[in-house]
Design an enzyme around this catalytic site. Sequence first.
Site, PDB file in Angstrom:
ATOM      1  N   HIS A 118       0.809  -1.231   0.000  1.00 53.74           N
ATOM      2  CA  HIS A 118       0.000   0.000   0.000  1.00 53.74           C
ATOM      3  C   HIS A 118       0.840   1.277   0.000  1.00 53.74           C
ATOM      4  CE1 HIS A 118      -3.746  -2.113   0.352  1.00 53.74           C
ATOM      5  NE2 HIS A 118      -3.460  -2.637   1.545  1.00 53.74           N
ATOM      6  N   ASP A 155      -3.094 -10.563  -2.529  1.00 50.50           N
ATOM      7  CA  ASP A 155      -3.663 -10.013  -1.291  1.00 50.50           C
ATOM      8  C   ASP A 155      -5.089  -9.556  -1.581  1.00 50.50           C
ATOM      9  OD1 ASP A 155      -2.483  -8.633   1.517  1.00 50.50           O
ATOM     10  OD2 ASP A 155      -4.199  -7.558   0.641  1.00 50.50           O
ATOM     11  N   HIS A 157      -6.595  -7.011  -0.660  1.00 48.21           N
ATOM     12  CA  HIS A 157      -6.678  -5.570  -0.913  1.00 48.21           C
ATOM     13  C   HIS A 157      -5.884  -5.211  -2.167  1.00 48.21           C
ATOM     14  CE1 HIS A 157      -7.139  -6.067   3.526  1.00 48.21           C
ATOM     15  NE2 HIS A 157      -8.128  -5.209   3.324  1.00 48.21           N
ATOM     16  N   ASP A 239      -5.173 -12.608   3.204  1.00 50.24           N
ATOM     17  CA  ASP A 239      -6.398 -12.082   3.799  1.00 50.24           C
ATOM     18  C   ASP A 239      -7.640 -12.303   2.939  1.00 50.24           C
ATOM     19  OD1 ASP A 239      -5.169 -10.324   2.072  1.00 50.24           O
ATOM     20  OD2 ASP A 239      -5.093  -8.642   3.474  1.00 50.24           O
TER      21      ASP A 239
HETATM   22 ZN   LIG Z   1      -4.462  -7.037   2.525  1.00 48.43          ZN
END
Ligand SMILES: [Zn+2]
Length: 304
Positions: A118, A155, A157, A239
């Site tokens: 991120h 992931d 996200h 996740d």
């Molecule tokens: Zn994540």
Amino acid sequence: MTTALITHPDCLNHITPEGHPERVARLEAVAEALKDLDLLRLDAPMGEDSQILRAHPQTHIDRIKTAGVSQLDPDTYMSEGSLTAAYRGVGAVVKAVDMVLGGEVANAFCAIRPPGHHAEREKPMGFCLFGNIAIAAKHALEVHGLSRVAIMDFDVHHGNGTQDLVWDDARILFASTHQMPLYPGSGEASETGAHGNVLNVPLDPETDGAVFRAAMTEQVLPAIDAFAPELILISAGFDAHKNDPLANLNWIEDDFAWATHQLCDLADKHCDGRVVSTLEGGYDLDGLAASCAAHVNVLMERGK
Ligand SMILES: [Zn+2]
């Protein structure tokens, strides 16, 4: 040949506030899950500013270096040990690239925190300080003289930071599957990079591994195959596991193992099996441990 596990105890000294999902226990759970595996275990060296500068400007490095104990955004904290932990993370992925490209090991997994995908060019966010996987890609290109590196981010996200760091670099293909809508909100299929080098595949909430496998088979794997990478990097977040508290996909351990096999197939086809994977998210400790072990077991099996 073997699989390297690169980590460092300093990564346990990045302390987040009570109740924060990105916590020390995550890395302890991963270490426990991998403890009996026949891996080549190495301590991560400290990363160097010259390596980080390929992805972030000096102003970003200075900001992280001088932040001290602080809160950088609503989710991102630094404790006394965070700066060193972040530099170990950079050092781990760079070391992994050096070892894999140097033919010392078949592939490598970096068990590090804080995660990295991120972190944007000038913006720490989402638990991340430096863009580890993008730094690894640029190291492979600049130091080892590669021409094409693919990054796969599974992931749950979107890897907005990695996307930002590689957006205008035609030598890097960035492919991401992620739940949408979900933090950080980016990752639409229409975001394709300055050179068509970004592939975003958003997945609907509450979908399972079959939907992920179809997206991989129909979109991601053909794109990586066509790109013919000389190295495959993986942003391995766990996740999307069905028990993860931060998201709503319903993958199981075998889905991560399947994806790892598919990426290893492409690595075998294009780049002598060269794969470097690094830990991103995964916040249900049991799901994280089991999924990470499944992932690393496949790397070991394929690295023999
Ligand atoms: Zn994540």
